[in-house]
Design a protein around this motif. Structure first.
Motif, short mmCIF file in Angstrom:
data_model
loop_
_atom_site.label_atom_id
_atom_site.label_comp_id
_atom_site.label_asym_id
_atom_site.label_seq_id
_atom_site.Cartn_x
_atom_site.Cartn_y
_atom_site.Cartn_z
N CYS A 74 0.84 -1.21 0.00
CA CYS A 74 0.00 0.00 0.00
C CYS A 74 0.86 1.25 0.00
O CYS A 74 0.57 2.21 -0.73
CB CYS A 74 -0.95 0.01 1.20
SG CYS A 74 -2.38 -1.06 0.96
N HIS A 75 1.92 1.27 0.78
CA HIS A 75 2.81 2.43 0.80
C HIS A 75 3.48 2.62 -0.56
O HIS A 75 3.57 3.74 -1.06
CB HIS A 75 3.85 2.32 1.91
CG HIS A 75 3.32 2.65 3.26
ND1 HIS A 75 2.82 3.90 3.58
CD2 HIS A 75 3.16 1.91 4.38
CE1 HIS A 75 2.42 3.91 4.83
NE2 HIS A 75 2.60 2.70 5.35
N LEU A 76 3.93 1.54 -1.17
CA LEU A 76 4.54 1.65 -2.50
C LEU A 76 3.51 2.10 -3.53
O LEU A 76 3.82 2.88 -4.43
CB LEU A 76 5.17 0.32 -2.92
CG LEU A 76 6.47 -0.03 -2.22
CD1 LEU A 76 6.87 -1.47 -2.54
CD2 LEU A 76 7.58 0.93 -2.61
N ASN A 77 2.28 1.65 -3.38
CA ASN A 77 1.21 2.04 -4.27
C ASN A 77 0.98 3.56 -4.21
O ASN A 77 0.73 4.20 -5.22
CB ASN A 77 -0.07 1.28 -3.92
CG ASN A 77 -1.21 1.54 -4.86
OD1 ASN A 77 -1.03 1.56 -6.08
ND2 ASN A 77 -2.38 1.74 -4.32
N HIS A 78 1.10 4.13 -3.02
CA HIS A 78 0.86 5.57 -2.83
C HIS A 78 2.09 6.42 -3.11
O HIS A 78 1.96 7.52 -3.62
CB HIS A 78 0.38 5.85 -1.41
CG HIS A 78 -1.01 5.40 -1.15
ND1 HIS A 78 -2.08 5.86 -1.86
CD2 HIS A 78 -1.50 4.53 -0.27
CE1 HIS A 78 -3.18 5.29 -1.44
NE2 HIS A 78 -2.86 4.47 -0.46
N HIS A 79 3.25 5.93 -2.74
CA HIS A 79 4.45 6.77 -2.78
C HIS A 79 5.32 6.53 -4.02
O HIS A 79 6.24 7.31 -4.26
CB HIS A 79 5.29 6.56 -1.52
CG HIS A 79 4.58 6.95 -0.26
ND1 HIS A 79 4.48 8.25 0.16
CD2 HIS A 79 3.91 6.21 0.66
CE1 HIS A 79 3.79 8.30 1.29
NE2 HIS A 79 3.44 7.07 1.61
N GLY A 80 5.08 5.47 -4.74
CA GLY A 80 5.88 5.19 -5.93
C GLY A 80 7.20 4.53 -5.58
O GLY A 80 7.32 3.32 -5.68
N LYS A 81 8.17 5.29 -5.13
CA LYS A 81 9.48 4.76 -4.75
C LYS A 81 9.73 5.08 -3.29
O LYS A 81 9.46 6.19 -2.84
CB LYS A 81 10.58 5.39 -5.61
CG LYS A 81 10.44 5.08 -7.08
CD LYS A 81 11.49 5.79 -7.88
CE LYS A 81 11.29 5.49 -9.36
NZ LYS A 81 12.20 6.24 -10.20
N ILE A 82 10.27 4.10 -2.58
CA ILE A 82 10.54 4.28 -1.15
C ILE A 82 11.90 3.68 -0.82
O ILE A 82 12.21 2.56 -1.23
CB ILE A 82 9.45 3.62 -0.28
CG1 ILE A 82 8.07 4.21 -0.59
CG2 ILE A 82 9.78 3.79 1.21
CD1 ILE A 82 6.95 3.57 0.19
N ARG A 83 12.68 4.42 -0.05
CA ARG A 83 13.96 3.92 0.46
C ARG A 83 13.72 3.16 1.76
O ARG A 83 12.72 3.36 2.44
CB ARG A 83 14.93 5.07 0.65
CG ARG A 83 15.31 5.71 -0.69
CD ARG A 83 16.21 6.88 -0.55
NE ARG A 83 17.45 6.51 0.13
CZ ARG A 83 18.38 7.38 0.47
NH1 ARG A 83 18.23 8.66 0.18
NH2 ARG A 83 19.47 6.99 1.07
N THR A 84 14.68 2.33 2.12
CA THR A 84 14.55 1.48 3.30
C THR A 84 14.24 2.29 4.56
O THR A 84 13.34 1.94 5.33
CB THR A 84 15.83 0.64 3.51
OG1 THR A 84 16.14 -0.03 2.30
CG2 THR A 84 15.65 -0.37 4.62
#
Length: 127
Positions: A26-36
């Motif tokens: 869900c976070h990737l769906n909203h934010h696109g790219k995410i670092r650790t």
């Protein structure tokens, strides 16, 4: 040996089942790219070991990409694959249902709090 699923949801839950995988997706769906480190901020209840494990499993399932930048300090970025992006309607429905469930619990007088609604996150991404 042939693997047998009695119903399609079994295959889905084998890939995204558990407490953290749907949250990560869900976070990737909203934010696109995410670092650790961003994941650690977005999901404060997850340990580093569990986060690493869940990210690896999602990558092995073909739902997320892991991009390593050759720099110091090391930088790793995660995003949904096109296959993972196909889960967007499902993830949105899970978020919406969860929000309605929290409202139901609140209406029953339970002391629950939803920090952020799905549409609030989407609005932040467009601004």
């Amino acid at each position: 040996m042939q693997k047998i699923y009695n119903i399609g949801v079994e295959a889905t839950l084998e890939v995204i089942g558990g407490k953290w995988k749907p949250v990560i997706l869900c976070h990737l769906n909203h934010h696109g790219k995410i670092r650790t480190n961003e994941f650690r901020r977005l999901i404060p209840g997850i340990s580093q070991k569990m986060l690493t494990s869940q990210l690896r499993e999602l990558e092995q399932a073909g739902l997320i990409n892991r991009k390593v930048f050759n720099q110091v300090p090391p930088k790793v970025e995660y995003s949904l694959t096109s296959y993972g992006q196909g889960m967007e309607p499902i993830l949105n429905m899970l978020c919406t249902w969860g929000e309605k469930h929290v409202e139901l619990l609140q209406d029953k007088g339970e002391d629950v709090l939803l920090k952020q609604r799905d549409e609030d996150i989407a609005m932040q991404q467009t601004s």
